[in-house]
Design a protein around this motif. Sequence first.
Motif, short mmCIF file in Angstrom:
data_model
loop_
_atom_site.label_atom_id
_atom_site.label_comp_id
_atom_site.label_asym_id
_atom_site.label_seq_id
_atom_site.Cartn_x
_atom_site.Cartn_y
_atom_site.Cartn_z
N SER A 171 -7.72 -9.94 -9.56
CA SER A 171 -8.01 -9.48 -9.78
C SER A 171 -6.67 -8.93 -8.84
O SER A 171 -5.93 -9.51 -8.15
N ASN A 172 -6.43 -7.15 -8.63
CA ASN A 172 -5.04 -6.70 -8.03
C ASN A 172 -5.77 -6.05 -6.58
O ASN A 172 -6.52 -4.83 -6.47
N ARG A 173 -5.22 -6.75 -5.43
CA ARG A 173 -6.00 -7.00 -4.01
C ARG A 173 -5.36 -5.19 -3.54
O ARG A 173 -5.68 -4.80 -2.86
N GLU A 174 -3.83 -5.31 -3.89
CA GLU A 174 -3.49 -4.36 -3.92
C GLU A 174 -4.24 -3.05 -4.21
O GLU A 174 -4.08 -1.96 -3.09
N ALA A 175 -4.44 -2.73 -5.86
CA ALA A 175 -5.11 -1.41 -5.73
C ALA A 175 -6.29 -1.36 -5.06
O ALA A 175 -7.08 -0.69 -4.66
N SER A 225 -11.02 5.06 -11.13
CA SER A 225 -9.74 4.27 -10.13
C SER A 225 -10.09 2.64 -10.00
O SER A 225 -9.19 1.61 -10.47
N PHE A 226 -11.61 2.06 -11.02
CA PHE A 226 -11.47 0.45 -11.45
C PHE A 226 -10.86 0.21 -12.49
O PHE A 226 -10.62 -1.44 -12.26
N PRO A 227 -10.04 0.43 -13.87
CA PRO A 227 -9.13 -0.20 -14.11
C PRO A 227 -7.62 -0.44 -13.03
O PRO A 227 -7.59 -1.82 -13.64
N SER A 228 -7.23 0.14 -11.78
CA SER A 228 -6.35 -0.49 -11.19
C SER A 228 -6.91 -1.71 -11.02
O SER A 228 -5.63 -2.47 -10.72
N LEU A 229 -7.53 -2.38 -10.59
CA LEU A 229 -8.44 -3.61 -10.27
C LEU A 229 -8.29 -4.74 -11.19
O LEU A 229 -8.46 -5.44 -10.34
N VAL A 284 1.18 -1.02 0.28
CA VAL A 284 0.00 0.15 -0.22
C VAL A 284 1.16 0.93 0.26
O VAL A 284 2.10 1.81 0.58
N SER A 285 0.38 2.14 -0.60
CA SER A 285 1.43 3.54 -0.79
C SER A 285 1.71 4.11 0.53
O SER A 285 0.81 4.28 1.48
N LYS A 286 2.22 5.06 0.53
CA LYS A 286 2.49 5.73 2.24
C LYS A 286 1.72 6.51 2.15
O LYS A 286 0.88 6.73 3.60
N ASP A 287 0.86 7.07 1.10
CA ASP A 287 -0.95 8.35 1.46
C ASP A 287 -1.64 7.11 1.69
O ASP A 287 -2.45 7.56 3.08
N ALA A 338 -9.03 2.46 1.13
CA ALA A 338 -7.67 3.58 2.25
C ALA A 338 -7.71 4.77 2.25
O ALA A 338 -8.59 6.08 2.60
N GLN A 339 -7.93 4.94 0.05
CA GLN A 339 -8.37 6.78 -0.21
C GLN A 339 -9.88 7.11 -0.30
O GLN A 339 -9.96 8.52 -0.45
N ASN A 340 -10.78 5.62 0.14
CA ASN A 340 -11.83 6.61 -0.44
C ASN A 340 -12.69 6.69 1.26
O ASN A 340 -13.65 6.21 1.16
#
Length: 380
Positions: free
Chosen positions: A177-181, A90-94, A2-5, A187-189
């Motif tokens: 699927s990309n669980r990290e994404a 943001s769904f394409p990242s999944l 997960v990113s720092k943000d 987390a961001q929403n």
Amino acid sequence: MVSKDAASVRVAWERKRELTDTLTAESPSPETEVALKLRGDLHDLRSEQPLLRARDAAEKLGVSEAELVACRCGEGVRRLAGPFGAIIKSFPSLGEVMVLTRNEHAVHEKVGTFAKISIFKSMGLVLDEAIDLRLFLDHWQSGYAVTENTRSGVRHSLQFFGSDGTAVHKVYLRDGSNREAYEDLVAQNLDPHQGPGQAVASLPARQPDRPDTEVDSTLLRKRWCELQDVHDFHAMLKDVGVGRTQAFRLVGEDYATRVGLETFKAALEAAAETATPIMIFAGNPGVIQIHTGPVERLKELGPWFNVLDEGFNLHLRMDAIDTAWIIRKPTRDGIVTSLEIYDAAGAQIAWMFGKRKPGELEREDWRRLVASLETGGGAA
């Protein structure tokens, strides 16, 4: 990773949740008490019927599905904050997911990836080859990230609901699927409020159609004949002041032919037999979801007629169909023909076209298929 943000957001959220939990423990609000009681009732119901679907569980408990999901906030459920259009972007990242859109009588499921997303105010489009959606975001009132145990293991999803608590759209992660994404997106929403409970409101009652005698059927037919695009149809109905199925009754059989209740099923069977590529639409006030391509594996189970293909499932409640229609609309590309089914309240359940893109003539194999339904005893 997960990113720092995202990690910072999560730490802040955890601290806020600890404070919220402390305050709630000291003096739970009436809304929280109701939600926690519902959580207990849900637990009891799941113990008795572990395979019960969420929608059916909500109906048994006398609440909306959004209330049922929200009562589990802090217990596998996290509330999301809008605007939901930004989340959709943001769904394409999944990566590969399964999307589900349903109404009372039809469930439409597609596997694919999100791409070609455009959001303009409360309207949105997703135009990927597999995931093809029309979005009406005014009807998206709450959203949740849901983790639940199923027969096949732990399942993660994003679920969105209307103001009455009815589901408008769900996005399920798959093995690839990309669980990290997913975790980063959640987390961001996160909504600052993570307490259990969700307020819902009844939708306004559907306004009845005017009496047929008050409709200018001559004007209706004139405006119908002048259509240039199938997307102009709704505006035309509004301008004339006529309901959809009411217009079908009044415009004339050359444009709207009532057919038997089994015709939609027969069309699916004929499309499968002849490998005719079709477009199948199903939706609700918040989303219309579209499948384009062939159908192959069909199966009837009790009152449900199902398409069970790789990448596309349709579940259609046959005993809910009150009327079925073959509809022909003039366009600048020639006549476009649809097969449409409605329930007793006049709500659209599902509808079907031959595969077609704007600017193309309607397919001859689709026209032959529809003609065979009309001449084969499909008329009501």
